[in-house]
Every structure is written in structure tokens, then in C-alpha cells.
Scaffold this motif. Structure first.
Motif: not given
Length: 91
Positions: A21-24, A42-50, A52-62
Motif C-alpha cells: 500500500f505504501v508503494m502503490l 475516469d480521468p484519474g485512472a492510471p495509464v500504466m499501473p506497473l 509486476r514491478r511494484k509486486l517485485i519491489g514490495t517483496t524485496i522491500v518487505s
């Protein structure tokens, strides 16, 4: 022993979700910021949420956070008496 392993997995699970939730929000550009609005979204919808990169980064940081916390616990830095003193309780 089984109780310690399951407790370790439970603590890691909580650390992983908090870290996710911090990295999202990092690196996300909305359609409004990008200037390309897809009709019906919605105009606030992300173009590219990325994700896979966030899940890998989350795993490493956690893993790093959990490793530091486990080291501090086994080194005796995290115990009930010390934590109660840090929180202002007499002990």
C-alpha cells in the motif's frame, strides 16, 4: 516450532501488505496527467499501473524490513520491556 513459523509468516504477510500500500502510488501517471483520456474511464485512472514491478519491489522491500525486524528481535532489541518504555509505560 510450528507456532513460531506460522507467526513469522503472519508477520511477514502483514509487513508485505503494508509495504504494497505504501508503494502503490509511486510512478503512476493518471490519464489526466498524461493527456490521453480513454472514453468511458475516469480521468484519474492510471495509464500504466506497473503492477509486476511494484509486486517485485514490495517483496524485496518487505524482506529487508522483516529481516531487520527479525534481527532486532533475536538480538534482544525488541522485547516487551523495551517497547513499553519507548511507548511511555513504566516497566
Amino acid at each position: 516450532m510450528v507456532n513460531a513459523i506460522s507467526s513469522g509468516f503472519a508477520i511477514y504477510f502483514v509487513v508485505w501488505w503494508i509495504t504494497l500500500f505504501v508503494m502503490l502510488p509511486f510512478g503512476v501517471r493518471s490519464q489526466h496527467e498524461d493527456g490521453e483520456h480513454v472514453p468511458g474511464t475516469d480521468p484519474g485512472a492510471p495509464v500504466m499501473p506497473l503492477m509486476r514491478r511494484k509486486l517485485i519491489g514490495t517483496t524485496i522491500v518487505s524482506m529487508i524490513i522483516y529481516g531487520i525486524a527479525a534481527w532486532a528481535y533475536y538480538a534482544g532489541l525488541l522485547n516487551v520491556v523495551r517497547l513499553s518504555r519507548l511507548m511511555g509505560f513504566s516497566g
